[in-house]
Scaffold this active site. Sequence first.
Site, PDB file in Angstrom:
ATOM      1  CG  HIS A 120      -3.827  -2.265  -1.226  1.00  0.00           C
ATOM      2  ND1 HIS A 120      -4.873  -3.172  -1.343  1.00  0.00           N
ATOM      3  CD2 HIS A 120      -4.182  -1.430  -0.213  1.00  0.00           C
ATOM      4  CE1 HIS A 120      -5.802  -2.901  -0.447  1.00  0.00           C
ATOM      5  NE2 HIS A 120      -5.406  -1.844   0.255  1.00  0.00           N
ATOM      6  CG  MET A 170     -11.375   1.932   2.817  1.00  0.00           C
ATOM      7  SD  MET A 170      -9.771   2.065   3.632  1.00  0.00           S
ATOM      8  CE  MET A 170      -8.725   2.212   2.198  1.00  0.00           C
ATOM      9  CG  MET A 204      -8.735   6.125   2.879  1.00  0.00           C
ATOM     10  SD  MET A 204      -7.833   6.273   4.436  1.00  0.00           S
ATOM     11  CE  MET A 204      -6.858   4.780   4.407  1.00  0.00           C
ATOM     12  CG  HIS A 243      -9.136  -1.013   0.357  1.00  0.00           C
ATOM     13  ND1 HIS A 243      -8.410  -1.112   1.528  1.00  0.00           N
ATOM     14  CD2 HIS A 243     -10.430  -1.217   0.710  1.00  0.00           C
ATOM     15  CE1 HIS A 243      -9.234  -1.355   2.529  1.00  0.00           C
ATOM     16  NE2 HIS A 243     -10.467  -1.411   2.063  1.00  0.00           N
ATOM     17  CG  ASP A 294      -5.496  -3.462   3.905  1.00  0.00           C
ATOM     18  OD1 ASP A 294      -4.457  -3.029   4.412  1.00  0.00           O
ATOM     19  OD2 ASP A 294      -6.247  -2.775   3.178  1.00  0.00           O
ATOM     20  CG  ASP A 332      -5.106   1.731   1.359  1.00  0.00           C
ATOM     21  OD1 ASP A 332      -5.981   0.847   1.372  1.00  0.00           O
ATOM     22  OD2 ASP A 332      -3.925   1.528   1.666  1.00  0.00           O
ATOM     23  CB  SER A 335      -0.869   0.008   1.260  1.00  0.00           C
ATOM     24  OG  SER A 335      -1.323   1.319   1.502  1.00  0.00           O
ATOM     25  CG  MET A 360     -10.822  -4.135   6.183  1.00  0.00           C
ATOM     26  SD  MET A 360      -9.431  -3.609   5.150  1.00  0.00           S
ATOM     27  CE  MET A 360      -8.510  -2.535   6.269  1.00  0.00           C
TER      28      MET A 360
HETATM   29  C1  DX5 Z   1      -6.030   0.804   6.235  1.00  0.00           C
HETATM   30  C2  DX5 Z   1      -5.640   0.648   4.776  1.00  0.00           C
HETATM   31  C3  DX5 Z   1      -4.428  -0.185   4.645  1.00  0.00           C
HETATM   32  C4  DX5 Z   1      -3.236   0.427   5.295  1.00  0.00           C
HETATM   33  C5  DX5 Z   1      -2.217  -0.619   5.573  1.00  0.00           C
HETATM   34  O1  DX5 Z   1      -7.013   1.703   6.358  1.00  0.00           O
HETATM   35  O2  DX5 Z   1      -6.677  -0.003   4.055  1.00  0.00           O
HETATM   36  O3  DX5 Z   1      -4.171  -0.597   3.314  1.00  0.00           O
HETATM   37  O4  DX5 Z   1      -2.650   1.447   4.570  1.00  0.00           O
HETATM   38  O5  DX5 Z   1      -1.192  -0.033   6.271  1.00  0.00           O
HETATM   39  P1  DX5 Z   1      -0.339  -0.836   7.330  1.00  0.00           P
HETATM   40  O6  DX5 Z   1       0.238  -1.992   6.585  1.00  0.00           O
HETATM   41  O7  DX5 Z   1       0.666   0.150   7.770  1.00  0.00           O
HETATM   42  O8  DX5 Z   1      -1.274  -1.289   8.419  1.00  0.00           O
HETATM   43 ZN    ZN Z   2      -6.207  -1.028   2.059  1.00  0.00          ZN
END
Ligand code: DX5
Ligand code: ZN
Length: 215
Positions: free
Chosen positions: A30, A65, A34, A63, A168, A32, A7, A134
Amino acid sequence: MALIAPSILTADFLQLGDELRRAQGADIWHLDIMDGHFVPNLTFGPLLCAAVAKASNVPVECHLMVERPQDLLARYAEAGAKRLIVHAETTAHLHRLVGEVHALGCQAGVALNPGTPLAAIEEVRDELDLLLVMTVDPGFGGQSFLRGQIDKIRRARQLLPDALIEVDGGIGPNTAPDVVQAGADVLVAGSAVFAPGADPAERIKEIRRSLHESP
Ligand code: DX5
Ligand code: ZN
């Protein structure tokens, strides 16, 4: 062999091209996404996804979110994402949403927050390419792995023998062996790969070594 999906959340964004080039051994990027509503943090959107997809031959998964993922799927598909992962908690129409992802020509994944039971995907399990379990409450990188989710990974493996199981949150050399043992195929790793001063390729190798896999 487990797949490693770094990520980029904790990468140095001003040097992102270099960070990606240095992360030799990555199987999937990956991303993220958000929106500051579904999760209390805001990251990046389709423009960055397109830039990453263009910069590298490694496939990109998003991903999502976000609230109302149905409004954004096409943008990420156009931006070059190969797999779109939506959260089961964001929709009353999961079956329709998964169908929309496939209609865009992408693989479909569904993510479950730690507090969401596996039953949420039971009726769509035959439609899924991937289930994302998760192992932290989503929103931030660098959180601690929730060991209580290991049993859910095990049950997910049994429920979906043919889909990929991804994990994740808090994944690194200390936690990777347990999740792979429980049945995970794809390991997302953020802060374990991209950290100030770290060599991302070496960090990926360390995860593989923890699984007794040759780099
Ligand atoms: C969490 C994200 C993850 C996150 C993982 O909200 O979906 O992908 O960035 O980061 P680490 O590996 O540092 O927990
Ligand atoms: Zn993620």
